[in-house]
Design a protein around this motif. Structure first.
Motif, PDB file in Angstrom:
ATOM      1  N   GLY A   1       0.783  -1.226   0.000  1.00  0.00           N
ATOM      2  CA  GLY A   1       0.000   0.000   0.000  1.00  0.00           C
ATOM      3  C   GLY A   1       0.813   1.273   0.000  1.00  0.00           C
ATOM      4  O   GLY A   1       0.252   2.365  -0.068  1.00  0.00           O
TER       5      GLY A   1
ATOM      6  N   GLN B   1       0.338   3.886  -2.968  1.00  0.00           N
ATOM      7  CA  GLN B   1      -0.987   4.492  -3.019  1.00  0.00           C
ATOM      8  C   GLN B   1      -1.251   5.368  -1.801  1.00  0.00           C
ATOM      9  O   GLN B   1      -1.891   6.422  -1.918  1.00  0.00           O
ATOM     10  CB  GLN B   1      -2.080   3.431  -3.153  1.00  0.00           C
TER      11      GLN B   1
ATOM     12  N   GLY C   1       1.255   1.428   4.652  1.00  0.00           N
ATOM     13  CA  GLY C   1       1.715   0.887   3.382  1.00  0.00           C
ATOM     14  C   GLY C   1       2.347  -0.486   3.453  1.00  0.00           C
ATOM     15  O   GLY C   1       2.288  -1.249   2.486  1.00  0.00           O
TER      16      GLY C   1
ATOM     17  N   HIS D   1      -4.686  -0.777   4.629  1.00  0.00           N
ATOM     18  CA  HIS D   1      -3.711   0.205   5.076  1.00  0.00           C
ATOM     19  C   HIS D   1      -4.470   1.451   5.526  1.00  0.00           C
ATOM     20  O   HIS D   1      -5.586   1.717   5.061  1.00  0.00           O
ATOM     21  CB  HIS D   1      -2.747   0.558   3.948  1.00  0.00           C
TER      22      HIS D   1
ATOM     23  N   SER E   1      -6.611   0.167  -0.103  1.00  0.00           N
ATOM     24  CA  SER E   1      -6.433  -1.235  -0.493  1.00  0.00           C
ATOM     25  C   SER E   1      -5.042  -1.495  -1.057  1.00  0.00           C
ATOM     26  O   SER E   1      -4.502  -2.592  -0.938  1.00  0.00           O
ATOM     27  CB  SER E   1      -7.479  -1.619  -1.540  1.00  0.00           C
ATOM     28  N   GLY E   2      -4.475  -0.497  -1.730  1.00  0.00           N
ATOM     29  CA  GLY E   2      -3.175  -0.667  -2.370  1.00  0.00           C
ATOM     30  C   GLY E   2      -3.253  -1.121  -3.809  1.00  0.00           C
ATOM     31  O   GLY E   2      -2.224  -1.179  -4.489  1.00  0.00           O
TER      32      GLY E   2
END
Length: 448
Positions: A163, A166, A379, A408, A428-429
């Protein structure tokens, strides 16, 4: 390719679960290789640009950057956004272990709550691109802050940093005025792609640049920075902060009518605070309240309240810290460390007779107790179990207002004279939009 961000051949020896994870994340690894290659192209100009508030946030900005050429001049050009004329501030070297030279300059006599463009000097008359940041509000003005921790480095070979990219992107989109960094950034003991610790720290700052160039990034430090083949000094050398107490391991600053306190809490099990440190915290908060600062917001790494299996509640820290912060009148305490999100109801009586002052899920007043948040990961999933933390108890402990261990997380605090609204985002990543998983507020008025 610069030596700064060139990954070393040594990746460490993966655990048994890692081989399966490699197959699972093979498409991600292709992306990770591309991300590592992008990081490896170290710019010839200035890099690792990040901001801090060392002096008055409403009228100053401190800028830090690195040049590979140690003889590059320590200059920052700046102007109010939209203005045609550049002003120039001269700084000086900042001692650190970075390759080349770290520079630092403070822009002063700025206007409160105002956007400024700035750029930093490189070698032979070169300048960075222009970035935009803003000063803090004066008095009771409104602003946003984001708390994020446990990031890891994009493209880890074990696939755990699902993650990180993002999370950084989503925070940048929100464009907060302040970043509160909660520690555990590079995880050097399990990610040695860049060889040395100092080169890894260089890479981490370059990774964080999309948010660090836009808002002051004020740190507290985690167990990875302090114990796990890293060290406080290499990291603290990169982060300008107010002087505070005990070589800047504890410090504080005001923005608007909020008072933030960075508290060193890096040991997973010990209550590591000296009587002198606890006394400093109480006196610091008392002085802030005397100045009229309404919102008292400490942030630290290890969590006194955690039902996660990887890093459960630090009961010694709870015994030390909870009475101090309750007496001092803290409202929201931000922590991390365990790879999941948890929030308590506002509590009093810790550690011996814990009781919630409200069972509302959404609104509290200044008469309520302390809400303890554990916001993680930002992350990177855990090396302990290779995923998000699992819960120790089900159902949740009675003090729990909300918890999640499927995404995350980072927290946005929307601070005004009348309220602090906290929104915790789940990421969510995989590129899907973030979701606000939890939201609540402390109000200066009534919840009715």
């Amino acid at each position: 390719m610069s030596a700064l961000l060139r990954p070393s051949p040594s990746q460490g020896r993966p655990g048994k679960w890692t081989q399966a994870r490699r197959r699972m994340f093979w498409p991600l690894w292709i992306l990770s290789a591309a991300a590592a290659a992008a990081l490896a192209q170290a710019p010839s100009g200035p890099d690792q640009i990040h901001l801090a508030w060392v002096e008055e946030p409403s009228t100053t900005l401190t800028v830090v950057w690195r040049t590979l050429d140690p003889a590059a001049p320590p200059l920052v050009q700046y102007r109010p956004a939209g203005s045609a004329k550049w002003l120039t501030a001269k700084g000086g070297p900042r001692a650190s272990g970075a390759r080349g030279q770290l520079h630092e300059a403070t822009l002063r006599s700025l206007r409160p709550a105002t956007k400024y463009e700035y750029r930093v000097s490189g070698s032979q008359g070169a300048w960075s691109e222009a970035y935009t940041a803003r000063t803090g509000p004066r008095g009771a003005g409104s602003f946003d802050a984001v708390f994020v921790a446990d990031t890891g480095m994009i493209g880890r070979a074990d696939g755990l940093a699902t993650g990180t990219k993002q999370v950084i992107e989503e925070i940048a989109k929100l464009d907060p005025a302040l970043i509160l960094w909660g520690g555990d950034g590079a995880y050097y003991n399990t990610d040695k792609r860049w060889g040395t610790l100092e080169d890894t720290i260089d890479a981490w700052f370059e990774q964080m640049k999309p948010i660090a160039v836009k808002a002051p990034m004020m740190p507290t430090y985690g167990n990875h920075e302090i114990f796990l083949q890293e060290g406080y000094e290499p990291w603290a050398a990169r982060f300008p902060t107010p002087e505070g107490f005990d070589k800047r391991q504890y410090y504080s600053f005001d923005v608007g009518n909020a008072h933030f306190i960075s508290i060193m809490a890096a040991n997973s099990s010990k209550g590591e605070h000296s009587p002198e440190a606890l006394n400093w915290i109480e006196q610091d908060i008392a002085a802030a309240k005397k100045r009229g600062q309404r919102w008292i917001i400490p942030f630290m790494h290890v969590a006194p309240f955690s039902d996660g299996s990887n890093h459960p509640s630090n009961l010694n820290l709870r015994k030390q810290m909870c009475p101090v912060l309750e007496r001092a009148g803290a409202h929201i305490v931000l922590t991390s460390h365990d790879q999941s999100y948890e929030r308590t109801y506002p509590l009093r009586g810790a550690p011996d007779s814990i009781r919630p002052t409200s069972t509302s899920k959404t609104c509290y007043t200044l008469q309520d107790g302390v809400s303890w948040l554990k916001v993680s990961p930002g992350g990177k999933m855990s090396n302990i179990n290779g995923r998000f933390a699992q819960w120790l108890t089900n159902p949740a402990p009675a003090w729990t207002a909300f918890r999640d261990n499927t995404m995350h997380h980072f927290a946005r605090l929307r601070i005004s004279d009348g309220a602090v609204v906290v929104e915790v985002f789940g990421v969510s990543g995989d590129g899907r939009p973030p979701v606000v998983q939890d939201s609540f507020r402390y109000t200066n008025g009534s919840c009715k």
